[in-house]
Scaffold this motif. Structure first.
Motif, PDB file in Angstrom:
ATOM      1  N   ARG A 206       0.993  -1.372  -0.088  1.00  0.00           N
ATOM      2  CA  ARG A 206      -0.059  -0.087  -0.224  1.00  0.00           C
ATOM      3  C   ARG A 206       0.904   1.373  -0.077  1.00  0.00           C
ATOM      4  NH1 ARG A 206      -4.540  -2.074   4.189  1.00  0.00           N
ATOM      5  NH2 ARG A 206      -5.392  -3.619   2.678  1.00  0.00           N
ATOM      6  N   LEU A 207       0.461   2.274  -0.805  1.00  0.00           N
ATOM      7  CA  LEU A 207       1.145   3.404  -0.840  1.00  0.00           C
ATOM      8  C   LEU A 207       1.210   4.203   0.254  1.00  0.00           C
ATOM      9  CD1 LEU A 207       2.808   5.267  -2.741  1.00  0.00           C
ATOM     10  CD2 LEU A 207       0.561   6.545  -3.601  1.00  0.00           C
ATOM     11  N   GLN A 208       2.076   4.625   1.067  1.00  0.00           N
ATOM     12  CA  GLN A 208       2.022   5.249   2.343  1.00  0.00           C
ATOM     13  C   GLN A 208       2.116   6.765   2.343  1.00  0.00           C
ATOM     14  OE1 GLN A 208       5.098   3.753   4.618  1.00  0.00           O
ATOM     15  NE2 GLN A 208       3.858   1.994   5.035  1.00  0.00           N
ATOM     16  N   ASN A 209       2.219   7.297   1.198  1.00  0.00           N
ATOM     17  CA  ASN A 209       2.607   8.694   1.085  1.00  0.00           C
ATOM     18  C   ASN A 209       1.708   9.507  -0.165  1.00  0.00           C
ATOM     19  OD1 ASN A 209       4.362   7.601  -0.752  1.00  0.00           O
ATOM     20  ND2 ASN A 209       5.697   9.253  -0.695  1.00  0.00           N
ATOM     21  N   ALA A 210       0.571   9.258  -0.122  1.00  0.00           N
ATOM     22  CA  ALA A 210      -0.429   9.545  -1.141  1.00  0.00           C
ATOM     23  C   ALA A 210      -0.889  11.126  -0.819  1.00  0.00           C
ATOM     24  CB  ALA A 210      -1.696   8.740  -1.511  1.00  0.00           C
ATOM     25  N   GLY A 211       0.001  11.973  -0.672  1.00  0.00           N
ATOM     26  CA  GLY A 211      -0.399  13.371  -0.403  1.00  0.00           C
ATOM     27  C   GLY A 211       0.840  14.069  -0.566  1.00  0.00           C
ATOM     28  N   PHE A 212       0.609  15.573  -0.581  1.00  0.00           N
ATOM     29  CA  PHE A 212       1.634  16.433  -0.823  1.00  0.00           C
ATOM     30  C   PHE A 212       2.419  16.715   1.017  1.00  0.00           C
ATOM     31  CE2 PHE A 212      -0.183  18.680  -4.458  1.00  0.00           C
ATOM     32  CZ  PHE A 212       0.706  18.044  -5.615  1.00  0.00           C
ATOM     33  N   LEU A 213       1.884  16.254   1.488  1.00  0.00           N
ATOM     34  CA  LEU A 213       2.362  16.197   2.922  1.00  0.00           C
ATOM     35  C   LEU A 213       3.910  15.528   2.812  1.00  0.00           C
ATOM     36  CD1 LEU A 213       2.653  17.461   5.762  1.00  0.00           C
ATOM     37  CD2 LEU A 213       1.187  15.344   6.581  1.00  0.00           C
ATOM     38  N   ASP A 214       3.669  14.128   2.549  1.00  0.00           N
ATOM     39  CA  ASP A 214       4.905  13.246   2.336  1.00  0.00           C
ATOM     40  C   ASP A 214       5.296  12.905   1.186  1.00  0.00           C
ATOM     41  OD1 ASP A 214       5.201  12.867   5.369  1.00  0.00           O
ATOM     42  OD2 ASP A 214       3.093  12.023   5.269  1.00  0.00           O
ATOM     43  N   TYR A 215       4.617  13.173   0.104  1.00  0.00           N
ATOM     44  CA  TYR A 215       5.307  13.109  -1.261  1.00  0.00           C
ATOM     45  C   TYR A 215       5.770  14.803  -1.434  1.00  0.00           C
ATOM     46  CZ  TYR A 215       6.905  12.391  -5.681  1.00  0.00           C
ATOM     47  OH  TYR A 215       7.407  12.380  -7.018  1.00  0.00           O
ATOM     48  N   ARG A 216       7.301  14.693  -0.987  1.00  0.00           N
ATOM     49  CA  ARG A 216       7.742  16.158  -0.981  1.00  0.00           C
ATOM     50  C   ARG A 216       8.254  16.739  -2.089  1.00  0.00           C
ATOM     51  NH1 ARG A 216      10.190  12.531   2.868  1.00  0.00           N
ATOM     52  NH2 ARG A 216       8.871  12.229   4.769  1.00  0.00           N
ATOM     53  N   ILE A 217       7.346  17.467  -2.811  1.00  0.00           N
ATOM     54  CA  ILE A 217       7.870  18.380  -3.837  1.00  0.00           C
ATOM     55  C   ILE A 217       8.554  19.536  -3.438  1.00  0.00           C
ATOM     56  CG2 ILE A 217       6.038  17.503  -5.383  1.00  0.00           C
ATOM     57  CD1 ILE A 217       5.080  20.095  -5.690  1.00  0.00           C
ATOM     58  N   PRO A 218       9.362  20.106  -4.073  1.00  0.00           N
ATOM     59  CA  PRO A 218      10.163  21.487  -3.561  1.00  0.00           C
ATOM     60  C   PRO A 218       9.415  22.457  -3.351  1.00  0.00           C
ATOM     61  CG  PRO A 218      11.380  20.417  -5.669  1.00  0.00           C
ATOM     62  CD  PRO A 218      10.103  19.674  -5.369  1.00  0.00           C
TER      63      PRO A 218
ATOM     64  N   ARG B 295      12.467  18.829   4.124  1.00  0.00           N
ATOM     65  CA  ARG B 295      12.537  20.178   3.394  1.00  0.00           C
ATOM     66  C   ARG B 295      12.587  21.097   4.397  1.00  0.00           C
ATOM     67  NH1 ARG B 295       6.968  19.411  -0.062  1.00  0.00           N
ATOM     68  NH2 ARG B 295       6.265  18.799   2.085  1.00  0.00           N
ATOM     69  N   THR B 296      12.519  22.308   3.852  1.00  0.00           N
ATOM     70  CA  THR B 296      12.617  23.681   4.744  1.00  0.00           C
ATOM     71  C   THR B 296      11.326  23.946   5.475  1.00  0.00           C
ATOM     72  OG1 THR B 296      12.188  24.942   2.610  1.00  0.00           O
ATOM     73  CG2 THR B 296      14.565  24.515   3.478  1.00  0.00           C
ATOM     74  N   GLU B 297      10.270  23.388   4.789  1.00  0.00           N
ATOM     75  CA  GLU B 297       8.901  23.947   5.289  1.00  0.00           C
ATOM     76  C   GLU B 297       7.956  22.806   4.893  1.00  0.00           C
ATOM     77  OE1 GLU B 297       6.883  25.663   6.841  1.00  0.00           O
ATOM     78  OE2 GLU B 297       7.798  27.520   7.114  1.00  0.00           O
ATOM     79  N   MET B 298       6.704  22.831   5.340  1.00  0.00           N
ATOM     80  CA  MET B 298       5.761  21.909   5.118  1.00  0.00           C
ATOM     81  C   MET B 298       5.714  20.518   5.335  1.00  0.00           C
ATOM     82  SD  MET B 298       3.748  24.178   3.778  1.00  0.00           S
ATOM     83  CE  MET B 298       2.470  23.016   3.145  1.00  0.00           C
ATOM     84  N   ASP B 299       6.682  20.110   6.465  1.00  0.00           N
ATOM     85  CA  ASP B 299       6.969  18.597   6.810  1.00  0.00           C
ATOM     86  C   ASP B 299       6.339  18.733   8.338  1.00  0.00           C
ATOM     87  OD1 ASP B 299       7.636  17.886   4.187  1.00  0.00           O
ATOM     88  OD2 ASP B 299       9.659  18.476   4.599  1.00  0.00           O
ATOM     89  N   ILE B 300       6.273  17.428   8.532  1.00  0.00           N
ATOM     90  CA  ILE B 300       6.097  16.978  10.067  1.00  0.00           C
ATOM     91  C   ILE B 300       7.600  16.822  10.514  1.00  0.00           C
ATOM     92  CG2 ILE B 300       4.995  15.364  11.744  1.00  0.00           C
ATOM     93  CD1 ILE B 300       2.861  16.802  10.003  1.00  0.00           C
ATOM     94  N   ALA B 301       7.943  17.165  11.768  1.00  0.00           N
ATOM     95  CA  ALA B 301       8.995  17.098  12.482  1.00  0.00           C
ATOM     96  C   ALA B 301       9.415  15.436  12.406  1.00  0.00           C
ATOM     97  CB  ALA B 301       9.032  17.599  13.783  1.00  0.00           C
ATOM     98  N   VAL B 302      10.468  15.213  12.062  1.00  0.00           N
ATOM     99  CA  VAL B 302      11.241  13.950  12.075  1.00  0.00           C
ATOM    100  C   VAL B 302      11.770  13.856  13.429  1.00  0.00           C
ATOM    101  CG1 VAL B 302      12.740  12.379  10.936  1.00  0.00           C
ATOM    102  CG2 VAL B 302      11.588  13.854   9.696  1.00  0.00           C
ATOM    103  N   ALA B 303      12.555  14.818  14.088  1.00  0.00           N
ATOM    104  CA  ALA B 303      13.152  14.880  15.203  1.00  0.00           C
ATOM    105  C   ALA B 303      12.950  16.341  15.696  1.00  0.00           C
ATOM    106  CB  ALA B 303      14.403  14.247  15.424  1.00  0.00           C
ATOM    107  N   SER B 304      12.709  16.545  17.135  1.00  0.00           N
ATOM    108  CA  SER B 304      12.734  17.988  17.480  1.00  0.00           C
ATOM    109  C   SER B 304      13.197  18.170  18.941  1.00  0.00           C
ATOM    110  CB  SER B 304      11.353  18.284  17.190  1.00  0.00           C
ATOM    111  OG  SER B 304      10.296  17.978  18.114  1.00  0.00           O
ATOM    112  N   ALA B 305      13.496  19.216  19.159  1.00  0.00           N
ATOM    113  CA  ALA B 305      13.760  19.518  20.703  1.00  0.00           C
ATOM    114  C   ALA B 305      13.448  20.942  21.070  1.00  0.00           C
ATOM    115  CB  ALA B 305      15.295  19.288  20.801  1.00  0.00           C
ATOM    116  N   GLY B 306      12.780  21.034  22.099  1.00  0.00           N
ATOM    117  CA  GLY B 306      12.775  22.183  22.965  1.00  0.00           C
ATOM    118  C   GLY B 306      13.526  22.425  24.225  1.00  0.00           C
TER     119      GLY B 306
END
Lengths: 737, 160, 286
Positions: free
Chosen positions: A660-672, C183-194
């Protein structure tokens, strides 16, 4: 000879611009008609499953539901490629990938359609699946379709291997024996999606009389008409397809995914049906491009001359037979003048969505592998990467690695421009590396129709049949104006529907400015011929004694008579009295598209503690033949480069063990995103294409080819370790450090 | 599911509509008010194509319920400039050829206008981060950023 | 589904108490996405944005009380708040795009229960306190005590957060939040610290709180990492010990956003980098 132009090379405002900055432009999902239904598609949650049964009775019974269809509603089609397309739009018997359509509903509202989907009961028998190209190619892998294995192949590969190609000349082994250094490496690249911002959308209306109207977002509405007519078993003439404004395609809209479904629902319900894909649907069920597994071996002498080259390309193209690795095998070594070269390719099926073209389809990954090995050789032999490429560069007269002999091409010019550019000699900061790569694309010609009308007020209407995906109405109007000798703003170009102008191939292959341009110039010639005849008639001289200069008819010389030039506007004004409306048209299939090369330079900075790669500076050089509208040519180069950056660094289809595809959205299919990038400096190089009256080459696709290796080579310089798989996401880089 | 009656202001005009309780503002604008300038690129707030402002604040209209618009002031791309009198952002985007397919353009215009309202003199970096939620797949952002910065310069009354 | 605008917190609590299927609607940037993608189908959405005081930032005991529906954008536009708790405001401002900032709230970020929630490590470092309204009245609970597991908090049935209090700070104190994203924006944190620090007049750290995100089922406070900083001037050894303690505290998962190995390594990097920023903000000089 350098031509002088009045209109070409200027930067007018595009004719569709106003509508696009004010929100008026009508894209695929923007059209509605009274009484229309809304459709939704039910998709398989399994990567591979037999569809044991589908019970649609509860959905049909839901108030507001007007039609439900499954694969059973589609009759077989004779042409097997069209059958694959149909079965990709709606599964028959088996679901072949996560997201494969299994049923569809049309209802009076979106909410009811969504509700109805939940009432459809599908019984699946889950089958084993295969996702990886090497696994799919191995004997014993679950085979997607029996009886479609490429004929020349033996038992060492599975039945999923649907294509085999080999290009080259000489004997690579001989070349390797003569080398001072031979490097052979294996590379992997992930499947990536075109990532257009506008999901597929259409509005279909098909009556029981077989007459239909279809509005859709597509790169080729004639293609849509032909495929849909075949699948729906109706006459092409009866289905009128209108291309909406298209919100990006990059190859991803060169086939149909939803149109036959909407037409079938409309036929069944007797009402217009609007069908819009969700973003999740787009990722799960519209074509990504191929993933790849590749071996590349190159031999080089101490002074940098390539002595032999060999590539083996294994591409994964999803759940149906396809043909695309050929493009990779042809592109792999196209930049070099080689005595001993071979590139082989295998097309392989897996339980993933059916691949479709993505900008220079097949080329970026092959060139990534080749240019990475080139870079490693340069490093090892301590050679300058641009000088080494110059030493081996293909030029006019080179017999290409895929067969034909090149006419005038601009690779040497692009490499020299890169070498001379301040970017190449700028100092590098710590943790920063500079990557170089060449890139190549064929560019296409293909079938085209253009119809041009000279209006009585001296203006010109032009109808073409290619959806305008990046400003082509502007460039076509410019070429019409140039050919006729009038001002740009006297011309209005529209993209006609399938009933208004003759057949045109899909907007792909970087063909539109070239092919529609030639048709436009020829249509203008026909109109000019007619205008010269009208002038001759007015002047009462021979038509042969009239020529067209600077937008006006004039006698060829004093012998022909002494008349002041008669402008297009003047001739048009009296056309009603001199023989009726004046028009020109052209239908043809120009084929001298002229290949194009690019060279990209990139500085990347890698954070040694996190593996994060930042693009610090980017310069892209490309031979475009002749830049008709330089701003939009620059835009093509910039956009292609950034798509390539995304491919290199972060974009990938991520599947779980369950297929199953796990990243079917722009959140996790990361275009610049905007903050990921610096300015992208485009450098236009113009080596005219001898196959086009104005020297045009295609320019849209080449720019996505070099960035993969350019970024990878930059990363290798920055961290001193070479990555052999894309994307080079931070976890992979940090692990390598 | 009974519909909700909402009175709001869109692009300066008082507007009333009925919507489903779970209907998002984007669908209300497009399907009920015939304002199709805002686009659905993702439906989950990840692409910015549906950008509008509510009471001056930039939002993704796919992540707002239509019902929440009660008593608010909404601006969409249709409310910015006009064919006769384009907003400087619109003009500069055209002059810089900062659009190819144009589907992200309405969202970019709405978002950039909100940026310049808050920060009339953004740096390139500030513009890039502000617009990071507006995906464009065609242009590589270069010409968009240039157009926004040059529109800002013009709007500040400085020479470009 | 019903959509109801609550007039006051008592009404919101009463509505929440009517059944299992009611959800609060504040910025909507989580619940509306869940409704679209994950099949979440509430019977009722209770809009709490029009409750008096929920949308205000007010000074209180030299700290600030942030109403539950105050958006990130609104926090970012509050200079005094930014001066007092720059790390918290930065963390909130990292949630999603500018568009999401126009709606997303700190309280919502907390209630969503994600271990990757950007504002939560910063709030824990700041020793923030949530004010909770429920059927049994009002209670104040430290943020750290509310975290339960992915998607879960220790809020009881029909309880809601009405505000979050960011306390006063010592004169020489500073906080910071950093996250790693691909990326530089728009992602969920992969690891973070406060990280939040106080230093004395000699730049020696006297108090520290370190919290990590996206490396365990909940955001975790790491007292060992904090202890490694206390009594130091953030010299290399202290930072290394801090990073080591962070690594030891990590219990992450492998997923599409990052490997466990990567998260573990990078959590320490984020913590030490954040510590340096917090130290500088506190006026610390090495």
């Amino acid at each position: 000879m350098k031509q002088e132009f009045k209109v070409l090379g200027t930067r007018p405002i595009r004719p569709d611009g106003l509508d696009k900055v004010t929100g008026k432009a009508m894209f695929g999902a923007d059209k509605s008609v009274t009484g229309m239904l809304h459709a939704r598609i039910l998709r398989s949650p399994h990567a591979h499953a037999e569809i044991v049964s589908i019970d649609t009775s509860k959905a049909e019974a839901l108030a507001g539901v007007k039609a439900v269809i499954t694969g059973d509603d589609f009759a077989d089609v004779e042409n097997r490629w069209s059958r694959y397309t149909m079965q990709n739009c709606m599964a028959q018997g088996r679901a072949l990938y996560d997201g494969h359509a299994v049923a569809a509903v049309a209802a009076v509202s979106k909410t009811i359609a969504a509700e109805a989907l939940k009432l459809i009961e599908v019984e699946y028998k889950v089958l084993s699946h295969v996702m990886d190209v090497d696994e799919a190619m191995a004997p014993g892998a679950p085979v997607l379709h029996e009886g479609v294995k490429a004929r020349k192949l033996g038992d060492d590969v599975s039945g999923n291997t649907v294509g085999y190609y080999s290009f080259g000349h000489g004997d690579p082994e001989k070349g390797f024996a003569a080398a001072d250094e031979v490097i052979e490496r294996t590379f992997k690249t992930a499947a990536v999606h075109q990532g257009y911002i506008e999901p597929h959308a259409c509005l279909a209306d098909l009556g029981s009389d077989g007459k239909g109207e279809l509005w859709c977002s597509t790169q080729g509405h004639y293609m849509v008409r032909e495929v849909c007519a075949e699948i729906l078993h109706i006459d092409a003439s009866q289905l009128r397809v209108t291309a909406s404004e298209i919100g990006g395609g990059f190859g991803g809209k060169t086939t149909v995914f939803i149109e036959p479904v909407a037409l079938k629902l409309s036929q069944k319900a007797g009402k217009p049906v609007k069908l819009v894909m969700s973003r999740e649907d787009v990722f799960r069920a519209s074509g990504p491009t191929m993933s790849a597994s590749m071996d590349v071996k190159i031999g080089m002498s101490k002074d940098g001359k390539i002595t032999g080259a060999h590539a083996k390309l294994r591409y994964q193209g999803g759940a149906f037979p396809y043909q695309m690795v050929m493009m990779g095998a042809m592109s792999a070594f196209a930049a070099y003048d080689l005595e001993h070269v071979q590139a082989e390719g295998w097309d392989v099926m897996t339980n993933r969505p059916k691949m479709i073209s993505y900008r220079a389809p097949g080329a970026p990954m092959a060139v990534y592998a080749v240019e990475s090995v080139m870079d490693e050789l340069c490093q090892k032999l301590e050679l300058d990467p641009i000088d080494t490429r110059l030493l081996n560069a293909a030029k006019e007269g080179t017999k290409s690695s895929y067969g034909p002999t090149f006419k005038a091409i601009g690779l040497v010019e692009a490499l020299e421009a890169a070498k001379a550019h301040p970017h190449y000699s700028a100092p590098l900061a710590p943790n920063t590396g500079r990557g170089v790569s060449c890139g190549f694309w064929f560019n296409f010609g293909g079938q085209v129709s253009v119809s041009m009308a000279i209006n009585a007020d001296g203006t010109v209407n032009l109808i073409e049949g290619n959806p305008d995906i990046g400003g082509s109405r502007a460039s076509i109007s410019m070429m019409a104006a140039e050919a006729l000798g009038i001002e740009f703003d006297r011309v209005r170009t529209i993209v006609g529907d399938t009933a208004s102008v003759g057949f045109s191939d899909v907007t792909d292959g970087s063909r539109v400015t070239f092919a529609v341009g030639i048709a436009t110039i020829n249509a203008a010639k026909a109109a000019i011929k007619e205008m010269c005849q009208r002038a001759a008639k007015i002047w009462e001289i021979d038509a042969e004694a009239v020529e067209w200069v600077d937008g006006a008819a004039q006698p060829t010389g004093h012998n022909a008579g002494n008349f002041p030039p008669m402008s297009l506007a003047e001739i048009a004004a009296t056309s009603g009295k001199t023989g009726g409306p004046i028009a020109g048209h052209h239908e043809g299939a120009p084929d001298k598209a002229g290949v194009s090369f690019g060279v990209h330079l990139v500085d990347v900075e890698v954070d040694p503690e996190t593996g994060f790669t930042a693009i610090k500076r980017y310069t892209a050089f490309q031979d475009v033949g002749k830049a008709i509208h330089p701003a939009y040519v620059e835009g093509q180069i910039q956009g292609g480069a950034v798509q390539g950056i995304g491919w290199a660094l972060n974009e990938e289809y991520i599947y779980g063990e369950d297929g199953r595809l796990q990243n079917a959205g722009f959140l996790d299919y990361r275009i610049p995103v905007a903050s990921d990038l610096p300015m992208i400096e485009p450098v236009i190089i113009e080596v005219p294409n001898p196959g086009h009256p104005f020297g045009v080459r295609g320019c849209g696709e080449t720019a996505i080819v070099p960035p993969l290796a350019a970024v990878a080579n930059g990363v290798a310089q920055a961290i001193g370790v070479r990555m052999f798989a894309l994307p080079m996401s931070p976890p992979k880089i940090l692990k390598a450090l | 599911m009974s519909k909700i009656h909402v009175t709001t202001n869109v692009n300066g005009d008082s507007v009333e509509f009925l919507c489903e309780p779970d209907e998002v503002l984007l669908d209300v604008l497009r399907d009920r008010l015939n304002l199709t300038g805002a686009k659905e690129g993702c439906g989950t707030g990840d692409c910015g194509a549906c950008s509008v402002t509510i009471d001056g604040r930039l939002v993704a209209s796919c992540l707002v319920l239509g019902a929440e618009a009660e008593g608010r002031v909404i601006e969409t791309v249709e409310g910015i400039g006009s064919a006769k009198d384009l907003h400087p952002l619109q003009r500069h985007l055209l002059e810089h050829a900062a659009l190819q397919c144009g589907v992200c353009t309405p969202g970019i215009i709405v978002a950039a206008k909100a940026l310049l309202a808050e920060n009339p003199d953004p740096t390139e970096e500030e513009a890039r981060y502000w617009l990071a939620g507006n995906l464009c797949r065609c242009t590589g952002y270069d010409k968009i950023i240039r157009a926004v910065l040059s529109a800002a310069t013009e709007m500040r009354g400085e020479n470009a | 589904m019903r959509y109801v605008v609550a007039k006051d917190s008592r009404e919101a609590v009463a509505l929440l108490n009517t059944g299992e299927g009611a959800r609060l609607l504040s910025g909507g940037t989580d619940v509306l996405v869940q409704m679209k993608l994950s099949g979440v189908a509430p019977d009722m959405l209770i809009d709490i944005k029009r409750i008096d005081g929920f949308n205000t930032i007010s000074a209180e005991d030299s700290g600030f009380r942030i109403g539950a529906t105050v958006s990130g954008a609104k926090m970012g536009a509050h200079p005094a708040l930014k001066t007092l708790w720059p790390g918290v405001v930065e963390a909130v401002e990292l949630i999603g795009s500018t568009q999401v900032q126009g709606r997303a709230t700190m309280a919502g970020n907390l209630c969503n229960g994600s271990p990757a929630a950007d504002s939560v490590p910063a709030m824990i470092a700041a020793e923030a306190v949530a004010r909770i309204e429920g059927p049994d009245g009002t209670r104040d609970v430290p943020i750290a005590a509310l975290l339960k597991g992915p998607g879960k908090t220790h809020l009881a049935k029909a309880e809601l957060i009405s505000s979050i209090f960011l306390p006063a700070r010592a004169a020489r104190a500073g906080d910071a939040y950093l996250r790693f994203i691909p990326r530089t924006e728009m992602d969920i944190a992969v690891a973070s610290a406060g990280v939040s620090l106080e230093v004395d007049e000699n730049s020696v750290v006297t108090k520290a709180v370190v919290a990590l995100g996206a490396v365990a089922p909940t955001v975790v406070s790491v007292p060992e990492a904090a202890a490694a900083l206390i009594g130091t001037k953030l010299d290399a050894a202290a930072l290394e010990a801090c990073a080591k303690a962070c690594t030891a505290a990590c219990n992450p998962i492998d997923d599409k956003r990052g490997t466990a190995e990567f998260r573990t390594k990078v959590a320490g990097v984020m913590a030490t980098r954040a510590a340096k920023i917090a130290y500088a903000r506190a006026g610390g000089q090495q």
